[in-house]
Design a protein around this motif. Sequence first.
Motif, PDB file in Angstrom:
ATOM      1  N   ILE A  16      29.219  11.948   6.841  1.00 39.24           N
ATOM      2  CA  ILE A  16      28.934  11.040   7.961  1.00 39.24           C
ATOM      3  C   ILE A  16      27.637  10.294   7.692  1.00 39.24           C
ATOM      4  CG2 ILE A  16      28.309  10.904  10.414  1.00 39.24           C
ATOM      5  CD1 ILE A  16      30.205  13.347  10.820  1.00 39.24           C
ATOM      6  N   LEU A  19      26.992   6.161   7.358  1.00 37.05           N
ATOM      7  CA  LEU A  19      26.020   5.410   8.147  1.00 37.05           C
ATOM      8  C   LEU A  19      25.049   4.668   7.236  1.00 37.05           C
ATOM      9  CD1 LEU A  19      25.096   7.887  11.051  1.00 37.05           C
ATOM     10  CD2 LEU A  19      26.791   6.050  11.021  1.00 37.05           C
ATOM     11  N   PHE A  59      26.655   1.526   5.983  1.00 35.22           N
ATOM     12  CA  PHE A  59      26.625   0.435   6.958  1.00 35.22           C
ATOM     13  C   PHE A  59      25.247  -0.218   6.995  1.00 35.22           C
ATOM     14  CE2 PHE A  59      30.600  -0.180   8.925  1.00 35.22           C
ATOM     15  CZ  PHE A  59      31.265   1.025   9.035  1.00 35.22           C
ATOM     16  N   VAL A  76      35.103   3.281   8.854  1.00 37.91           N
ATOM     17  CA  VAL A  76      35.098   3.601  10.293  1.00 37.91           C
ATOM     18  C   VAL A  76      36.144   4.653  10.581  1.00 37.91           C
ATOM     19  CG1 VAL A  76      35.795   2.704  12.545  1.00 37.91           C
ATOM     20  CG2 VAL A  76      34.102   1.477  11.194  1.00 37.91           C
ATOM     21  N   ILE A 131      33.683  12.820  12.479  1.00 40.11           N
ATOM     22  CA  ILE A 131      32.913  13.089  13.701  1.00 40.11           C
ATOM     23  C   ILE A 131      33.725  13.981  14.634  1.00 40.11           C
ATOM     24  CG2 ILE A 131      31.997  12.049  15.821  1.00 40.11           C
ATOM     25  CD1 ILE A 131      31.115   9.653  14.020  1.00 40.11           C
ATOM     26  N   ARG A 140      32.642  17.725  15.751  1.00 38.48           N
ATOM     27  CA  ARG A 140      32.398  18.076  17.164  1.00 38.48           C
ATOM     28  C   ARG A 140      33.202  19.309  17.541  1.00 38.48           C
ATOM     29  NH1 ARG A 140      32.038  12.058  19.836  1.00 38.48           N
ATOM     30  NH2 ARG A 140      29.773  12.106  20.138  1.00 38.48           N
ATOM     31  N   LEU A 193      31.538  22.288  15.932  1.00 38.12           N
ATOM     32  CA  LEU A 193      30.266  22.573  16.618  1.00 38.12           C
ATOM     33  C   LEU A 193      30.528  23.355  17.905  1.00 38.12           C
ATOM     34  CD1 LEU A 193      27.200  22.207  16.494  1.00 38.12           C
ATOM     35  CD2 LEU A 193      27.475  20.112  17.824  1.00 38.12           C
ATOM     36  N   LEU A 236      22.254  18.711  16.468  1.00 42.99           N
ATOM     37  CA  LEU A 236      23.498  18.331  15.799  1.00 42.99           C
ATOM     38  C   LEU A 236      24.367  17.492  16.737  1.00 42.99           C
ATOM     39  CD1 LEU A 236      24.513  21.530  13.815  1.00 42.99           C
ATOM     40  CD2 LEU A 236      24.076  19.274  12.879  1.00 42.99           C
ATOM     41  N   ARG A 237      24.393  17.901  17.984  1.00 42.21           N
ATOM     42  CA  ARG A 237      25.193  17.164  18.967  1.00 42.21           C
ATOM     43  C   ARG A 237      24.664  15.727  19.088  1.00 42.21           C
ATOM     44  NH1 ARG A 237      25.717  20.721  22.904  1.00 42.21           N
ATOM     45  NH2 ARG A 237      27.745  21.389  22.214  1.00 42.21           N
ATOM     46  N   ARG A 244      22.955  14.113  16.879  1.00 36.42           N
ATOM     47  CA  ARG A 244      23.207  13.410  15.605  1.00 36.42           C
ATOM     48  C   ARG A 244      24.620  12.863  15.550  1.00 36.42           C
ATOM     49  NH1 ARG A 244      22.015  16.663   9.989  1.00 36.42           N
ATOM     50  NH2 ARG A 244      23.263  15.313   8.664  1.00 36.42           N
ATOM     51  N   LEU A 245      25.576  13.692  15.972  1.00 34.42           N
ATOM     52  CA  LEU A 245      26.974  13.249  15.981  1.00 34.42           C
ATOM     53  C   LEU A 245      27.165  12.107  16.986  1.00 34.42           C
ATOM     54  CD1 LEU A 245      28.824  16.682  15.678  1.00 34.42           C
ATOM     55  CD2 LEU A 245      28.802  14.823  14.006  1.00 34.42           C
ATOM     56  N   ALA A 246      26.495  12.206  18.127  1.00 37.02           N
ATOM     57  CA  ALA A 246      26.615  11.141  19.140  1.00 37.02           C
ATOM     58  C   ALA A 246      26.060   9.816  18.600  1.00 37.02           C
ATOM     59  CB  ALA A 246      25.863  11.551  20.405  1.00 37.02           C
ATOM     60  N   ALA A 287      25.790   9.008  15.416  1.00 34.45           N
ATOM     61  CA  ALA A 287      26.705   8.541  14.359  1.00 34.45           C
ATOM     62  C   ALA A 287      27.899   7.834  14.975  1.00 34.45           C
ATOM     63  CB  ALA A 287      27.164   9.722  13.514  1.00 34.45           C
ATOM     64  N   ASP A 288      28.417   8.420  16.032  1.00 37.26           N
ATOM     65  CA  ASP A 288      29.577   7.847  16.724  1.00 37.26           C
ATOM     66  C   ASP A 288      29.243   6.439  17.234  1.00 37.26           C
ATOM     67  OD1 ASP A 288      31.485   8.475  19.703  1.00 37.26           O
ATOM     68  OD2 ASP A 288      32.230   8.028  17.686  1.00 37.26           O
ATOM     69  N   VAL A 337      26.878   4.356  16.172  1.00 28.45           N
ATOM     70  CA  VAL A 337      26.692   3.422  15.030  1.00 28.45           C
ATOM     71  C   VAL A 337      28.034   2.990  14.473  1.00 28.45           C
ATOM     72  CG1 VAL A 337      25.857   3.284  12.652  1.00 28.45           C
ATOM     73  CG2 VAL A 337      24.408   4.256  14.422  1.00 28.45           C
ATOM     74  N   VAL A 338      28.932   3.952  14.333  1.00 25.96           N
ATOM     75  CA  VAL A 338      30.262   3.646  13.779  1.00 25.96           C
ATOM     76  C   VAL A 338      30.986   2.678  14.698  1.00 25.96           C
ATOM     77  CG1 VAL A 338      32.544   4.675  13.381  1.00 25.96           C
ATOM     78  CG2 VAL A 338      30.532   5.708  12.363  1.00 25.96           C
ATOM     79  N   ASN A 345      29.614  -0.822  14.455  1.00 24.80           N
ATOM     80  CA  ASN A 345      29.958  -1.468  13.190  1.00 24.80           C
ATOM     81  C   ASN A 345      31.466  -1.613  12.964  1.00 24.80           C
ATOM     82  OD1 ASN A 345      27.452  -2.010  11.439  1.00 24.80           O
ATOM     83  ND2 ASN A 345      27.072   0.062  12.283  1.00 24.80           N
ATOM     84  N   ASP A 346      32.240  -1.124  13.923  1.00 24.00           N
ATOM     85  CA  ASP A 346      33.700  -1.178  13.760  1.00 24.00           C
ATOM     86  C   ASP A 346      34.185  -2.633  13.852  1.00 24.00           C
ATOM     87  OD1 ASP A 346      36.394  -0.798  13.761  1.00 24.00           O
ATOM     88  OD2 ASP A 346      36.441   0.551  15.502  1.00 24.00           O
ATOM     89  N   PRO A 347      34.786  -3.129  12.813  1.00 22.13           N
ATOM     90  CA  PRO A 347      35.276  -4.514  12.827  1.00 22.13           C
ATOM     91  C   PRO A 347      36.260  -4.750  13.986  1.00 22.13           C
ATOM     92  CG  PRO A 347      35.341  -3.674  10.600  1.00 22.13           C
ATOM     93  CD  PRO A 347      35.002  -2.524  11.499  1.00 22.13           C
ATOM     94  N   ALA A 348      37.006  -3.722  14.367  1.00 26.94           N
ATOM     95  CA  ALA A 348      37.980  -3.879  15.454  1.00 26.94           C
ATOM     96  C   ALA A 348      37.264  -4.285  16.743  1.00 26.94           C
ATOM     97  CB  ALA A 348      38.745  -2.591  15.658  1.00 26.94           C
ATOM     98  N   VAL A 363      40.857 -11.375   2.646  1.00 28.21           N
ATOM     99  CA  VAL A 363      39.998 -11.875   3.732  1.00 28.21           C
ATOM    100  C   VAL A 363      39.290 -13.141   3.275  1.00 28.21           C
ATOM    101  CG1 VAL A 363      37.920 -11.350   5.104  1.00 28.21           C
ATOM    102  CG2 VAL A 363      39.685  -9.608   4.766  1.00 28.21           C
ATOM    103  N   ARG A 412      36.385 -15.838   3.390  1.00 31.59           N
ATOM    104  CA  ARG A 412      34.980 -15.896   3.781  1.00 31.59           C
ATOM    105  C   ARG A 412      34.484 -17.327   3.819  1.00 31.59           C
ATOM    106  NH1 ARG A 412      34.960 -10.736   1.730  1.00 31.59           N
ATOM    107  NH2 ARG A 412      33.847  -9.328   3.089  1.00 31.59           N
TER     108      ARG A 412
END
Lengths: 85, 394
Positions: free
Chosen positions: A31, A35, A38, A53, A60, A64, A67, B329-330, B332-334, B336-337, B339-340, B343-346, B362, B364
């Motif tokens: 993970i 990051l 990105f 992604v 993730i 979770r 964890l 850790l919780r 950190r995961l939050a 990361a989630d 940020v992802v 940055n998600d193109p969708a 694609v 450009r």
Amino acid sequence: MATKPKKEKEQGKERTAAAAPGAFTRHLEEIAAILEWFDSQEELDIEKALEKVKQASTLIKESRTRLGELENEFEEIKAGIEGDQ
Amino acid sequence: MASGTRIDFSAYDDEAKVFTVVQYIEILNTFLKREVVRITGEVSELKRAASGHVYFTIKDKDAPGVIDCIIWSRNYQLCGVALEVGMEVILSGHPNIYAPSGRLSFVADTVELVGEGALKKAYDDLRKKLEAEGLFAEERKRALPDYVSRIGVVTSMKGAVIHDFMNNLGRFGFRVRGIDSRVEGQQSVKPLLAAVRAMRAETREGGAAAEDAIEALVVIRGGGSLESLQGFNNETLVREIVDFPVPVIAGIGHDQDVPLMALAADYMTSTPTAAAHLLNRSWEAARMKLEQAARIHVRVGNELARVKADLALARGALIDHMTDGIARLRERLAHADQVVRLNDPARQLKLGYAIARKRGKVLRSAEALVHGDAVDVQLADGTVRTRVDRSPLL
């Protein structure tokens, strides 16, 4: 023989993956690597970004879940230690 | 009047009363018996009867004067002196008139030798004899058991000696059975013997109950000369000590020659105080061990308390670390989630952006397109096919 429903099967797979020794730590490292990727992109490669992604979301989610399991185990141990006082 | 008949002394004052010869001699003997004295002289004649009684005469060294003497067999054996003609002696006893002959004799209870020289010779001779028999051998000596609590003591209860002994006896719950005895000179032989024999009855072998029987005998007196300690050099007493059923401690002070009774005892100390310390020894050792054990007990207790405290601290630290770790850790995961997702193109598509592709790749830059090119435009909810129109814009 009855088969498990697909979701439970998939969840079971996820649990098994994260629960393998060292897997949780590896997941966190992966993970972090995503990051960092990105952060390093001046121009985002959309296709790679989509792929990453998707990958990151899975990692993730598994982390979770794992964890949560670890926290439950710790709560049991904590109850045992505090009970000895 | 037959011998042994009770005499009515009140009649003696009656001048009119007439006594028979035997009655009168009995009266005289009754008075004479009270006259216990010590007399000295040189043995001039001597005869030992088959009964064991000894009949002898002593004469005054300085003036004409003789007196017939008798010592009964039992007392002669006890006195430890072998009478010889020419021997200078001190006799303790009382006069007596032998009714059949009307002769006055001196009935001796004890015989002592006169002069240090004679006493020393007698001591040396007896010591040699008893040593040859092995009475003083180390192998004979018995060990004092540990934690002796019931002891018998023979000594004069009037002197300082008994106080010294009792004051130095530790507070270990000793039960002391004491018998008073003369301890001075030749006259102490009989009382000492009687006391030791009475103490024998206080032992288990002598018939005492196990819980009351004495476990050791202590015979004590203060220092003295050979003459003063004669009683402790008596052969009969020595043999009595050798045969005593429990260990004997002799605490007898002396000038030069060790009293023979002390040599025969299992333990010999020079003072009554040292005898008390000997009895205290095992108890004091036990007390020290208990004190040591108590100190160890306290130390172990303190150490356990310290370890318990350390464990409690460690437990607390462990729980804190784990709780913090899980929370981090919780987070950190939050993060990361988040940020992802950003940055998600969708996500960009939902905001109205589109992804244009030509032949699956694609796009450009618009430079890559020519008129009529087929372009696939991916929107949030689907993809449309378009054609490039390079006609000038109106």
